[in-house]
Design a protein around this motif. Sequence first.
Motif, PDB file in Angstrom:
ATOM      1  N   THR A 112      93.794 -12.290  66.262  1.00  0.00           N
ATOM      2  CA  THR A 112      94.778 -11.956  67.285  1.00  0.00           C
ATOM      3  C   THR A 112      94.150 -11.883  68.673  1.00  0.00           C
ATOM      4  N   ASN A 113      92.888 -11.470  68.716  1.00  0.00           N
ATOM      5  CA  ASN A 113      92.197 -11.279  69.997  1.00  0.00           C
ATOM      6  C   ASN A 113      91.135 -12.348  70.253  1.00  0.00           C
ATOM      7  N   LEU A 114      91.334 -13.521  69.668  1.00  0.00           N
ATOM      8  CA  LEU A 114      90.321 -14.576  69.754  1.00  0.00           C
ATOM      9  C   LEU A 114      90.021 -14.982  71.198  1.00  0.00           C
ATOM     10  N   SER A 115      91.020 -14.947  72.058  1.00  0.00           N
ATOM     11  CA  SER A 115      90.795 -15.344  73.457  1.00  0.00           C
ATOM     12  C   SER A 115      89.863 -14.377  74.163  1.00  0.00           C
ATOM     13  N   ARG A 116      89.724 -13.176  73.603  1.00  0.00           N
ATOM     14  CA  ARG A 116      88.878 -12.154  74.206  1.00  0.00           C
ATOM     15  C   ARG A 116      87.517 -12.039  73.520  1.00  0.00           C
ATOM     16  N   LEU A 117      87.266 -12.874  72.531  1.00  0.00           N
ATOM     17  CA  LEU A 117      85.978 -12.872  71.848  1.00  0.00           C
ATOM     18  C   LEU A 117      84.921 -13.513  72.750  1.00  0.00           C
ATOM     19  N   PRO A 118      83.853 -12.806  73.085  1.00  0.00           N
ATOM     20  CA  PRO A 118      82.805 -13.396  73.921  1.00  0.00           C
ATOM     21  C   PRO A 118      82.251 -14.673  73.280  1.00  0.00           C
ATOM     22  N   PRO A 119      82.196 -15.765  74.021  1.00  0.00           N
ATOM     23  CA  PRO A 119      81.753 -17.042  73.441  1.00  0.00           C
ATOM     24  C   PRO A 119      80.258 -17.074  73.163  1.00  0.00           C
ATOM     25  N   TYR A 120      79.886 -17.968  72.297  1.00  0.00           N
ATOM     26  CA  TYR A 120      78.472 -18.171  71.952  1.00  0.00           C
ATOM     27  C   TYR A 120      77.641 -18.347  73.231  1.00  0.00           C
ATOM     28  N   GLY A 121      76.531 -17.637  73.296  1.00  0.00           N
ATOM     29  CA  GLY A 121      75.647 -17.739  74.445  1.00  0.00           C
ATOM     30  C   GLY A 121      75.903 -16.714  75.533  1.00  0.00           C
ATOM     31  N   SER A 122      77.000 -15.965  75.419  1.00  0.00           N
ATOM     32  CA  SER A 122      77.338 -14.977  76.457  1.00  0.00           C
ATOM     33  C   SER A 122      76.601 -13.658  76.287  1.00  0.00           C
ATOM     34  N   GLY A 123      76.088 -13.422  75.070  1.00  0.00           N
ATOM     35  CA  GLY A 123      75.408 -12.157  74.792  1.00  0.00           C
ATOM     36  C   GLY A 123      76.342 -11.048  74.337  1.00  0.00           C
ATOM     37  N   GLY A 124      77.646 -11.340  74.267  1.00  0.00           N
ATOM     38  CA  GLY A 124      78.610 -10.325  73.855  1.00  0.00           C
ATOM     39  C   GLY A 124      79.056 -10.491  72.415  1.00  0.00           C
ATOM     40  N   ALA A 125      79.953  -9.604  71.998  1.00  0.00           N
ATOM     41  CA  ALA A 125      80.482  -9.630  70.628  1.00  0.00           C
ATOM     42  C   ALA A 125      81.860  -8.989  70.633  1.00  0.00           C
ATOM     43  N   MET A 126      82.548  -9.116  69.528  1.00  0.00           N
ATOM     44  CA  MET A 126      83.802  -8.392  69.336  1.00  0.00           C
ATOM     45  C   MET A 126      83.483  -7.135  68.535  1.00  0.00           C
ATOM     46  N   TYR A 127      83.656  -5.981  69.158  1.00  0.00           N
ATOM     47  CA  TYR A 127      83.427  -4.723  68.451  1.00  0.00           C
ATOM     48  C   TYR A 127      84.689  -4.389  67.660  1.00  0.00           C
ATOM     49  N   ILE A 128      84.512  -4.072  66.392  1.00  0.00           N
ATOM     50  CA  ILE A 128      85.636  -3.833  65.492  1.00  0.00           C
ATOM     51  C   ILE A 128      85.597  -2.391  65.015  1.00  0.00           C
ATOM     52  N   ARG A 129      86.692  -1.677  65.196  1.00  0.00           N
ATOM     53  CA  ARG A 129      86.764  -0.269  64.817  1.00  0.00           C
ATOM     54  C   ARG A 129      87.847  -0.061  63.753  1.00  0.00           C
ATOM     55  N   PRO A 130      87.493  -0.145  62.464  1.00  0.00           N
ATOM     56  CA  PRO A 130      88.432   0.295  61.431  1.00  0.00           C
ATOM     57  C   PRO A 130      88.480   1.830  61.441  1.00  0.00           C
ATOM     58  N   ILE A 131      89.669   2.380  61.378  1.00  0.00           N
ATOM     59  CA  ILE A 131      89.808   3.836  61.411  1.00  0.00           C
ATOM     60  C   ILE A 131      90.915   4.259  60.455  1.00  0.00           C
ATOM     61  N   MET A 132      90.692   5.358  59.753  1.00  0.00           N
ATOM     62  CA  MET A 132      91.655   5.869  58.779  1.00  0.00           C
ATOM     63  C   MET A 132      91.840   7.366  59.016  1.00  0.00           C
ATOM     64  N   PHE A 133      93.090   7.812  58.984  1.00  0.00           N
ATOM     65  CA  PHE A 133      93.300   9.225  59.277  1.00  0.00           C
ATOM     66  C   PHE A 133      94.571   9.760  58.620  1.00  0.00           C
ATOM     67  N   GLY A 134      94.570  11.082  58.453  1.00  0.00           N
ATOM     68  CA  GLY A 134      95.724  11.766  57.890  1.00  0.00           C
ATOM     69  C   GLY A 134      96.784  11.959  58.955  1.00  0.00           C
ATOM     70  N   ASN A 135      97.822  11.139  58.903  1.00  0.00           N
ATOM     71  CA  ASN A 135      98.861  11.172  59.929  1.00  0.00           C
ATOM     72  C   ASN A 135      99.958  12.172  59.604  1.00  0.00           C
ATOM     73  N   GLY A 136     100.117  12.482  58.307  1.00  0.00           N
ATOM     74  CA  GLY A 136     101.179  13.392  57.891  1.00  0.00           C
ATOM     75  C   GLY A 136     100.924  14.822  58.344  1.00  0.00           C
ATOM     76  N   PRO A 137     101.974  15.627  58.498  1.00  0.00           N
ATOM     77  CA  PRO A 137     101.823  16.988  59.012  1.00  0.00           C
ATOM     78  C   PRO A 137     101.514  18.029  57.937  1.00  0.00           C
ATOM     79  N   GLN A 138     100.712  19.014  58.318  1.00  0.00           N
ATOM     80  CA  GLN A 138     100.484  20.228  57.534  1.00  0.00           C
ATOM     81  C   GLN A 138     100.260  21.363  58.531  1.00  0.00           C
ATOM     82  N   LEU A 139     100.746  22.551  58.194  1.00  0.00           N
ATOM     83  CA  LEU A 139     100.482  23.694  59.074  1.00  0.00           C
ATOM     84  C   LEU A 139      99.203  24.408  58.653  1.00  0.00           C
TER      85      LEU A 139
END
Length: 353
Positions: A112-139
């Motif tokens: 989805t973000n391929l246009s923003r992926l730093p191209p070969y030779g640029s020295g950059g990368a696509m940083y990927i952050r998988p995240i999981m969390f408890g969204n449901g409520p508890q008091l």
Amino acid sequence: MAVGSANLDWKKLGFAVQPTDGHVSAVWKDGSWGELKLVKEPYMQMHVNSVALHYGQVCWEGMKAFHCKDGSVRTFNDVANHERLSKGCERMLIPGISLELFRAAVDLAVSTNLSRLPPYGSGGAMYIRPIMFGNGPQLGLASATEFVFMVIASPVGNYFAAAGPEILEKGAPGKVILEFDRSAPRGMGSVKCSGNYGADLFPSYKTKAEGFMVGLYLDPLEQRYIEEFNVTNFVSITKDGVYITPPESSSILNSITNRCMMRLAEDMGLKVERRKIDFLKEVDTFNEVAAVGTAAVVLPIRSLTMKDQTFTFAQHDVMKKLKQSLEAIQIGDAPDKHGWTRKIAMSTPQARM
């Protein structure tokens, strides 16, 4: 969509939040994960009593994808990231996900973000952050009954880019932190959960205010043995040419980058020792010192100050070669004999557990 067609200033990316074309999300409820969805807006709705918000039921990962010499886009060691996330989720009572779903979400986020992926030779990368969390409520203190899995992808340069090229080449000044502990001996230090990083916010701020770039934690029981830097593992090349790093521990995050560097060190013929390191007893044996992690890769450490003593170290030679070897594999300039990279599927179907 072509790689890098957003034409960002790749050399000035640093490590910061960037606009993206969307992230990937899935919801767990009624005992199973739903389908992956592409979400364009960088916002979400959350119940005011979400368990993640009040009790920190959050686990995440940090990994990268690279545009390679042959034109492909590849992730680096995603199996290890999935394994570490799965262990963290077990500890935090978050339902696990299959490697298949994990990879499908990663591939969709990067595609989805391929246009923003730093191209070969640029020295950059696509940083990927998988995240999981408890969204449901508890008091009261209890696990959520609904969870969210997201994958966020953002273009990045070096984590410490703001320090400038001289620091990145010659090394950063560091301080041994004695006023605070990063983690309890049988606590959450080995889990990549948000609480670990929240605990370091003030010590890190204080360390920087005192003129140091990084802080090094010692063990919380005796303040004797090296644990890790603020957000990275500790590595030293000793004066007799041994790669040393602290052992696996319940209070130290097991860096995937460090594990790869150890393999590459062995490939170079270096002896590798993963063991307890008594800071004051052994500091004079350190030739090179480095902070190692996915975001930073390798940060040279020029000095470490403990109270009124400052210990200085050599400019990187061995660690520089190891860093170059790792980066060459990541972008396809060198063969991947350890099988760490995986070609991303640019057309990803919706996945279900």
